[in-house]
Design a protein around this motif. Structure first.
Motif, PDB file in Angstrom:
ATOM      1  N   LYS A  42      50.771-109.189  12.144  1.00 14.55           N
ATOM      2  CA  LYS A  42      51.289-109.321  10.772  1.00 14.55           C
ATOM      3  C   LYS A  42      52.200-108.163  10.394  1.00 14.55           C
ATOM      4  O   LYS A  42      53.242-108.351   9.783  1.00 14.55           O
ATOM      5  N   TYR A  43      51.815-106.954  10.760  1.00 11.99           N
ATOM      6  CA  TYR A  43      52.565-105.762  10.346  1.00 11.99           C
ATOM      7  C   TYR A  43      53.442-105.188  11.451  1.00 11.99           C
ATOM      8  O   TYR A  43      54.087-104.164  11.252  1.00 11.99           O
ATOM      9  N   GLN A  44      53.452-105.839  12.593  1.00 10.54           N
ATOM     10  CA  GLN A  44      54.260-105.396  13.731  1.00 10.54           C
ATOM     11  C   GLN A  44      53.983-103.928  14.076  1.00 10.54           C
ATOM     12  O   GLN A  44      54.896-103.125  14.263  1.00 10.54           O
ATOM     13  N   LYS A  79      52.799 -98.202   6.822  1.00  8.01           N
ATOM     14  CA  LYS A  79      54.001 -98.715   7.487  1.00  8.01           C
ATOM     15  C   LYS A  79      55.262 -98.392   6.678  1.00  8.01           C
ATOM     16  O   LYS A  79      56.253 -97.917   7.234  1.00  8.01           O
ATOM     17  N   ILE A  80      55.218 -98.633   5.366  1.00 10.44           N
ATOM     18  CA  ILE A  80      56.434 -98.385   4.579  1.00 10.44           C
ATOM     19  C   ILE A  80      56.734 -96.898   4.452  1.00 10.44           C
ATOM     20  O   ILE A  80      57.897 -96.500   4.438  1.00 10.44           O
ATOM     21  N   ASN A 115      52.219 -86.204  10.071  1.00 14.42           N
ATOM     22  CA  ASN A 115      51.505 -85.060   9.501  1.00 14.42           C
ATOM     23  C   ASN A 115      51.611 -85.025   7.982  1.00 14.42           C
ATOM     24  O   ASN A 115      50.624 -84.765   7.294  1.00 14.42           O
ATOM     25  N   ALA A 116      52.802 -85.289   7.469  1.00 15.12           N
ATOM     26  CA  ALA A 116      52.991 -85.298   6.017  1.00 15.12           C
ATOM     27  C   ALA A 116      52.196 -86.434   5.384  1.00 15.12           C
ATOM     28  O   ALA A 116      51.621 -86.271   4.305  1.00 15.12           O
ATOM     29  N   LEU A 117      52.154 -87.565   6.058  1.00 17.63           N
ATOM     30  CA  LEU A 117      51.417 -88.707   5.534  1.00 17.63           C
ATOM     31  C   LEU A 117      49.916 -88.434   5.506  1.00 17.63           C
ATOM     32  O   LEU A 117      49.234 -88.784   4.543  1.00 17.63           O
ATOM     33  N   VAL A 118      49.405 -87.787   6.534  1.00 17.16           N
ATOM     34  CA  VAL A 118      47.989 -87.408   6.555  1.00 17.16           C
ATOM     35  C   VAL A 118      47.691 -86.500   5.360  1.00 17.16           C
ATOM     36  O   VAL A 118      46.702 -86.689   4.637  1.00 17.16           O
ATOM     37  N   GLU A 119      48.547 -85.516   5.149  1.00 19.92           N
ATOM     38  CA  GLU A 119      48.353 -84.583   4.031  1.00 19.92           C
ATOM     39  C   GLU A 119      48.461 -85.313   2.692  1.00 19.92           C
ATOM     40  O   GLU A 119      47.651 -85.092   1.780  1.00 19.92           O
ATOM     41  N   TYR A 120      49.450 -86.179   2.567  1.00 19.39           N
ATOM     42  CA  TYR A 120      49.667 -86.949   1.345  1.00 19.39           C
ATOM     43  C   TYR A 120      48.420 -87.769   1.003  1.00 19.39           C
ATOM     44  O   TYR A 120      47.933 -87.749  -0.128  1.00 19.39           O
ATOM     45  N   ILE A 121      47.896 -88.482   1.990  1.00 23.43           N
ATOM     46  CA  ILE A 121      46.739 -89.348   1.753  1.00 23.43           C
ATOM     47  C   ILE A 121      45.491 -88.527   1.453  1.00 23.43           C
ATOM     48  O   ILE A 121      44.696 -88.895   0.578  1.00 23.43           O
TER      49      ILE A 121
END
Length: 132
Positions: free
Chosen positions: A9-11, A51-52, A61-67
């Motif tokens: 679904k999300y490729q 994904k987006i 790394n930034a996404l891990v920190e953001y979440i």
């Protein structure tokens, strides 16, 4: 949904989904009695978000920190999360500048090469006229 359905679904590969879960980009997914991941609607929202954000150029790394910041408190961490996104934007702009510089250099080389080839072809043409 199981992992292969979500992957399709999300490729995103199943390995990527497992990795995102392992490092905290998506929360731990519930498992069925056989130990297979079963993604809920909320899990799918997290997969889509990951994904987006990656497609937008946000590093892992930034996404891990953001979440992690998001999970400590949405309102309390708004400024910090915004700062992460602004830093990621700055990095992307730097990459774009570097790519544009490289493209300009390559275009110059292509143009120089075309000029060089044209001069060489003139010499080839002169030799053909001299021998005839």
């Amino acid at each position: 949904m199981n992992i292969s359905q979500v992957s399709k679904k999300y490729q995103l590969s199943a390995d990527t989904l497992r990795y995102y879960e392992k490092i905290g980009i998506i929360p731990t997914v519930t498992r069925d009695s056989n130990g297979n991941r079963m993604y809920s609607e909320q899990d799918l929202n997290w997969v889509y978000f990951a994904k987006i954000m990656r497609k937008a150029g946000v590093s892992v790394n930034a996404l891990v920190e953001y979440i992690a910041l998001f999970q400590t408190g949405r309102e309390q961490s708004m400024a910090q999360r915004q700062a992460i996104l602004l830093e990621e934007k700055r990095k992307l702009e730097e990459q774009i500048d570097n790519l544009n510089e490289a493209l300009s250099f390559l275009n110059t080389k292509i143009d120089d090469n075309a000029e060089h080839l044209a001069k060489f072809e003139e010499r080839l043409d002169e030799k053909n006229h001299k021998t005839v």
